[in-house]
Design a protein around this motif. Structure first.
Motif, PDB file in Angstrom:
ATOM      1  N   ASN A  39      19.970  20.606  30.525  1.00  0.00           N
ATOM      2  CA  ASN A  39      21.317  20.241  30.113  1.00  0.00           C
ATOM      3  C   ASN A  39      21.877  19.247  31.127  1.00  0.00           C
ATOM      4  N   ARG A  40      21.999  18.020  30.672  1.00  0.00           N
ATOM      5  CA  ARG A  40      22.438  16.979  31.613  1.00  0.00           C
ATOM      6  C   ARG A  40      23.878  17.154  32.066  1.00  0.00           C
ATOM      7  N   LEU A  41      24.648  17.836  31.254  1.00  0.00           N
ATOM      8  CA  LEU A  41      26.034  18.067  31.662  1.00  0.00           C
ATOM      9  C   LEU A  41      26.056  18.835  32.971  1.00  0.00           C
ATOM     10  N   ALA A  42      25.285  19.929  32.966  1.00  0.00           N
ATOM     11  CA  ALA A  42      25.249  20.757  34.167  1.00  0.00           C
ATOM     12  C   ALA A  42      24.630  19.985  35.325  1.00  0.00           C
ATOM     13  N   SER A  53      24.607  16.830  35.796  1.00  0.00           N
ATOM     14  CA  SER A  53      25.522  15.801  36.276  1.00  0.00           C
ATOM     15  C   SER A  53      26.672  16.410  37.066  1.00  0.00           C
ATOM     16  N   LEU A  54      27.177  17.516  36.544  1.00  0.00           N
ATOM     17  CA  LEU A  54      28.316  18.139  37.218  1.00  0.00           C
ATOM     18  C   LEU A  54      27.939  18.509  38.645  1.00  0.00           C
ATOM     19  N   THR A  94      25.568  10.802  36.112  1.00  0.00           N
ATOM     20  CA  THR A  94      25.510  11.012  34.666  1.00  0.00           C
ATOM     21  C   THR A  94      24.496  10.108  34.003  1.00  0.00           C
ATOM     22  N   THR A 143      21.838   5.401  29.904  1.00  0.00           N
ATOM     23  CA  THR A 143      22.195   5.529  28.503  1.00  0.00           C
ATOM     24  C   THR A 143      23.491   4.739  28.304  1.00  0.00           C
ATOM     25  N   LEU A 144      23.719   4.277  27.074  1.00  0.00           N
ATOM     26  CA  LEU A 144      24.888   3.425  26.835  1.00  0.00           C
ATOM     27  C   LEU A 144      25.993   4.149  26.058  1.00  0.00           C
ATOM     28  N   SER A 145      27.200   4.036  26.565  1.00  0.00           N
ATOM     29  CA  SER A 145      28.357   4.524  25.809  1.00  0.00           C
ATOM     30  C   SER A 145      29.146   3.289  25.387  1.00  0.00           C
ATOM     31  N   CYS A 154      36.101   6.885  32.485  1.00  0.00           N
ATOM     32  CA  CYS A 154      36.322   7.549  33.768  1.00  0.00           C
ATOM     33  C   CYS A 154      36.167   9.055  33.618  1.00  0.00           C
ATOM     34  N   ASN A 176      34.567  10.679  31.464  1.00  0.00           N
ATOM     35  CA  ASN A 176      33.184  11.034  31.174  1.00  0.00           C
ATOM     36  C   ASN A 176      32.242  10.706  32.328  1.00  0.00           C
ATOM     37  N   CYS A 177      32.834  10.221  33.414  1.00  0.00           N
ATOM     38  CA  CYS A 177      32.055   9.955  34.622  1.00  0.00           C
ATOM     39  C   CYS A 177      30.925   8.948  34.402  1.00  0.00           C
TER      40      CYS A 177
END
Lengths: 385, 385
Positions: B86-89, B91-92, B97, B128-130, B149, B151-152
């Motif tokens: 889980n990239r969220l975890a 990254s946090l 990110t 990855t692109l947002s 910002c 979304n880091c």
DNA sequence: CGACTCTGTCCAAGCAAATTG
DNA sequence: ACAATTTGCTTGGACAGAGTC
């Protein structure tokens, strides 16, 4: 020990940072990170406002448990120290990332309007777009989807352009991850239908058939085809496909199609002039009464070219377009065209996806929606003679 | 108490879930989420492999502290239950990110290649692109940047298309958040330079000047301009700007420019035919010896049209293109064109951004790079007569 | 006066990984 | 190889204190 813990909570992070008051001399827009290298957190706001950090969390999301007065004090404090929430933490805790993954083959003109549409509708619903291109590389597509899963996107829109057996695996990957997905824009042949995924597709055959029938109903018997089947790459493949289907339809409908009436351009944008010139060089008696241009950009270029050569549309010849995107420029003559019904099919796709994301239970029997085409009658087609 | 805690760690989450062994009857590709509604975590892998979850964390990142044998067992367990991180975890906890924010005005053809380039280079570097569109709405742009910002994102590429005073604020927003940004594609007038942000820009004036000088050096004295200044919308504004600058350059260089030699199309893609026909109707003696088409797509359409009308390039007339994107189709005659130096300026932008993201210290004196233009000599220009 | 809602605030257990001793 | 801690935030429950019967 309890008091020590509480102390830690009020201090925020353990580093011996000076209380926030000391920054009151700074400008009103606090340079949150740039100077300290640390982002301001909910704890900093709590310290500033003199409340517990969970109260800040509740207040900033306007929880009714927090008194208005307190909330306003907290909001002021947050603004003062330049706080904004960390969505990573929010998502990790709360579950929703509010991100939609968009997987395209390439950034062709064809996807420009759909992509903007995803942003427009997604933004209104509070979503952000993560975009990935596969360039028809199925392995790259799979990896990108894997990343979407790892990044916890809440839904995926996916336009692979061509059928491939790997689509089934990819759809399963997404399904296992519990991520709703909408497959966009494939033709609905039997192979495509076996992909376990919601689908919004285009029925090219029935659209082209509709076009031919429209011309027939106007009385045309000698109909020419114009398409950019001479183009290279995947785009050319698509025009080839349309040409093949058109040929089949001609024979099904018992229409003759002379080779001389099959105009193959090498470029859908600037190919119109070649075709117009070929036509202009022929004796008038040897003209078809109508041209079905299997792509609007080609039709527009053709319209401009014919117009420039003094050929009157639809007086001298009728011109029918075909498109799957959104309407664009009109050109010299408003173009009668075969168009997708009920506006933009991209809108239908993103609407469907957002609906799926809202109700957590992804309906197991996948919807396979074929967007039907319709004739938009404007001025470029008339009865012959 | 300690043992109770350990028990909790092994159980993973508190829900009375059955041990993973019970799923051994399932197919090899475990439907991780679809059935349970819960994503498999590092804890599930730990339980499956019979080790502590932190061991799993280390093993999966191939930490040397974990014995190979153990690692392989853990990897097998992870694969078996369909685990992915889980990239969220990640990254946090870890900070990175691996997301780049891309802010565009719209999905025009102009940005298609750059966007693909961002993906290509970004993907290679693990990003990855947002993607976000502002449609020239500065408030929407600000909000999108705010989301970046929150979304880091680790960096931002930003092509606002036009100068606006809000750019300064937005740049400050990003700077305060410690997010490196590259501003893309603006003309570098004095206003633009005051935006506190790294910039990669195009010097339209010097590019157009280069083109004119090239034609002059070939001996042309009567040069026509072709541009799509009649187009509507922001795109038309850009062509208007080019036209204005060209007019200024003509007068600076002491060149005459007859109104009759200023061809204004209403469409840069299909406008070539109009211009070609206008030219063809004139007596040959009244032709310019060269046409400078201030956009490659117009130049290509013009080339096709002239060619189709039997006008020889460069024998009868020279044709010079101008473009800021990447090279595309050649058309009937390989086009001599004014092009940005050292390939694609989008590549330079993303390379610069990735460099900035790597070294955490964003160089305070912002780089303002003007990508110079160069003449790519192919076959569409020759000396007159 | 005690049992009773309410309210407003706070606590602590999570989320899923990385990191460090 | 493990245990403890950290990241920033959400959230259900706890818990005072005030108001009501």
């Amino acid at each position: 020990m309890a008091s020590e813990k509480k102390e830690a909570r009020l201090r925020g992070r353990p580093s011996g940072k000076r209380p926030a008051r000391s920054s009151s001399a700074a400008s009103s827009t606090a340079p949150a990170v740039a100077s300290t290298g640390k982002r301001t957190t909910i704890m900093d706001v709590a310290r500033e406002a003199g409340v517990d950090f969970s109260t800040v969390s509740l207040a900033l999301r306007k929880d009714p448990r927090i008194r208005t007065e307190t909330r306003e004090r907290i909001e002021a404090a947050a603004k003062k120290i330049g706080y904004y929430p960390n969505r990573l933490a929010r998502s990790l805790s709360g579950g929703a990332t509010r991100v939609i993954g968009v997987m395209l083959t390439e950034m062709s003109r064809f996807f420009a309007t759909p992509l903007e549409e995803f942003q427009r509708v997604g933004e209104a619903a509070g979503y952000t777009l993560s975009v990935h291109f596969s360039w028809w590389d199925m392995e790259r597509e799979r990896k990108g989807m894997q990343q979407f899963c790892e990044n916890c996107v809440e839904g995926v829109i996916w336009a692979p352009d061509v059928f491939d057996t790997s689509l089934r695996e990819t759809a399963t990957l997404l399904h296992n991850a519990g991520i709703p997905a909408v497959l966009l824009g494939l033709i609905h042949d039997d192979d495509t239908r076996t992909v376990p995924c919601h689908q919004i597709g285009i029925d090219i055959r029935s659209g082209l058939r509709l076009g031919l029938e429209h011309l027939l109903s106007l009385g045309h018997r000698r109909i020419a085809i114009a398409t950019a089947a001479g183009m290279e790459g995947k785009r050319g493949d698509m025009f080839q496909l349309r040409l093949r289907i058109l040929r089949e339809l001609f024979s099904e409908l018992g229409l003759p199609l002379a080779d001389a009436d099959t105009f193959l351009a090498t470029d859908h944008e600037h190919g119109g002039i070649e075709i117009a010139m070929q036509l202009a060089r022929r004796p008038r008696a040897d003209w078809p009464t109508a041209i079905f241009a299997a792509e609007d950009s080609l039709a527009r270029g053709l319209a401009k070219s014919l117009h420039a050569l003094g050929i009157n549309i639809p007086g001298d010849i009728s011109l029918l377009g075909y498109h799957v995107g959104s309407d664009e420029l009109m050109g010299p003559v408003p173009l009668t065209t075969v168009s997708l019904e009920s506006g933009n099919f991209a809108t239908r796709a993103i609407d469907l996806l957002i609906g799926l994301m809202r109700k957590k239970t992804p309906a197991i029997p996948h919807q396979i929606i074929t967007v039907p085409s319709t004739i938009i009658e404007r001025e470029s087609c008339a009865s012959p003679g």
